[in-house]
Design an enzyme around this catalytic site. Structure first.
Site, mmCIF file in Angstrom:
data_model
loop_
_atom_site.group_PDB
_atom_site.id
_atom_site.type_symbol
_atom_site.label_atom_id
_atom_site.label_comp_id
_atom_site.label_asym_id
_atom_site.label_seq_id
_atom_site.Cartn_x
_atom_site.Cartn_y
_atom_site.Cartn_z
ATOM 1 N N LYS A 1 5.540 -5.965 8.605
ATOM 2 C CA LYS A 1 5.144 -4.746 7.904
ATOM 3 C C LYS A 1 6.361 -3.845 7.779
ATOM 4 O O LYS A 1 6.958 -3.455 8.785
ATOM 5 C CB LYS A 1 4.020 -4.049 8.671
ATOM 6 C CG LYS A 1 3.372 -2.905 7.908
ATOM 7 C CD LYS A 1 2.063 -2.496 8.553
ATOM 8 C CE LYS A 1 1.280 -1.536 7.673
ATOM 9 N NZ LYS A 1 -0.070 -1.262 8.208
ATOM 10 N N ASP B 1 -8.974 1.962 11.946
ATOM 11 C CA ASP B 1 -8.904 1.684 10.511
ATOM 12 C C ASP B 1 -9.450 0.290 10.210
ATOM 13 O O ASP B 1 -8.893 -0.458 9.406
ATOM 14 C CB ASP B 1 -7.464 1.808 10.016
ATOM 15 C CG ASP B 1 -7.369 1.904 8.496
ATOM 16 O OD1 ASP B 1 -8.356 2.330 7.866
ATOM 17 O OD2 ASP B 1 -6.317 1.547 7.935
ATOM 18 N N GLY C 1 3.745 1.146 2.586
ATOM 19 C CA GLY C 1 4.783 0.135 2.536
ATOM 20 C C GLY C 1 4.254 -1.218 2.126
ATOM 21 O O GLY C 1 3.320 -1.317 1.332
ATOM 22 N N VAL D 1 3.575 -5.591 3.345
ATOM 23 C CA VAL D 1 3.417 -6.603 4.380
ATOM 24 C C VAL D 1 3.835 -7.942 3.796
ATOM 25 O O VAL D 1 3.378 -8.324 2.703
ATOM 26 C CB VAL D 1 1.967 -6.685 4.900
ATOM 27 C CG1 VAL D 1 1.865 -7.755 5.994
ATOM 28 C CG2 VAL D 1 1.515 -5.336 5.448
ATOM 29 N N GLY E 1 0.825 -1.195 0.000
ATOM 30 C CA GLY E 1 0.000 0.000 0.000
ATOM 31 C C GLY E 1 0.860 1.245 0.000
ATOM 32 O O GLY E 1 2.083 1.183 -0.216
#
Length: 299
Positions: free
Chosen positions: A61, A154, A44, A46, A41
């Site tokens: 991550k 989130d 960065g 994962v 994303g």
């Protein structure tokens, strides 16, 4: 470096370039051997990785440095630290954090299965009873976190992993959503995240427990109807829909759903935070009970 020291370093450092893609087999911080990319994303990547200190599988991550900005304050730092203390079968907990050259990394418990995003596709919708049981597991995990004063901020399908073989459900990125918030304010919000934000958060208020409940309501609505309650081709259209229109009746989208199920989903989507369910264990029990009156799950 201690966890608190890492957080302080994170705040003080300026913005840097996004991390370059990393190939399977390379090692991060002399410790984590990358196995496969799980997602990428704006902030960065994962990866599934092996922690060579103990041989366990983790979700690693890799995050580009946070840009300069206002100090988030002690309360947010405490939430990040509390996120590390979460211990619940429905939460992929934080394990460790650190830096490696130009990278900052976070190691989280690895949750098997796939992102819940897979089942928001109208062609792949799950049976209604199974959706409600997934919602119950999410509500239980949120109840545990909220009891420790941790708000996710989130919650969305990409931050939920499900293993249908075991009915395991795990919430990701607990206690670190504020870090990604810092990136989003500078790189621009994607439509995916605001679509799960409560009206009061979109209006500029801080996210509290009720905002997580609203996000759960959006997830349930989307898993049942194959669409979000509010959407738009642009962020402006989405904001106007949330501000100016009520949530479309889920019963109209899914006429076969029992009225009690429709009511339960709309409870979580109420505009006023105080009118949403506040006892999430009770709400989980309600969803679980309602699941038995819906279509049977896939065998």
């Amino acid at each position: 470096m201690t966890w608190a020291g890492w957080l302080d370093r994170w705040r003080r450092q300026g913005a840097g370039p996004a991390p370059e893609p990393h190939e399977p087999g390379c090692t991060i911080a002399g410790r984590f051997r990358l196995v496969q990319l799980l997602g990428r994303g704006a902030a960065g990547e994962v990866h599934q990785a092996i922690d060579q200190l103990d041989g366990r599988t983790v979700a690693l991550k890799l995050i580009r440095r946070r840009g300069s900005g206002p100090n988030p304050g002690g309360a947010d730092d405490r939430e990040l630290v509390a996120g590390r203390r979460l211990r619940h079968p429905g939460i992929a907990g934080l394990i460790d954090a650190g830096s490696d050259g130009g990278l900052d990394w976070l190691a989280m418990e690895f949750a098997p299965g796939v992102a819940l995003t897979r089942y928001t596709d109208p062609a792949r919708l799950l049976p209604e009873g199974l959706v409600l049981r997934i919602g119950a597991r999410i509500a239980e995990a949120l109840a545990h976190a909220h009891a420790l004063g941790v708000v996710h901020r989130d919650l969305k399908p990409s931050n939920v992993r499900i293993d249908l073989a075991t009915m395991g459900v795990a919430l990701l990125d607990f206690g670190i959503a504020r870090i990604d918030d810092g990136m989003n304010t500078r790189t621009g919000l994607t439509l995916g995240t605001p679509a799960y934000m409560a009206p009061e958060v979109l209006a500029g208020q801080p996210a509290a427990e009720a905002a997580d409940v609203y996000a759960l309501g959006v997830i349930l609505y989307e898993l049942l109807a194959g669409r979000r309650p509010h959407d738009g081709a642009t962020l402006g259209e989405l904001l106007r829909s949330v501000a100016g229109h009520p949530v479309p009746d889920l019963g109209g989208q899914c006429p076969h759903l029992p009225g009690a199920v429709v009511d339960a989903v709309h409870q979580a989507l109420r505009r006023e935070p105080k009118h949403r369910p506040s006892d999430l264990m009770a709400y989980a029990s309600l969803l679980e009970a309602l699941s038995h009156g819906c279509r049977p799950p896939i065998r």
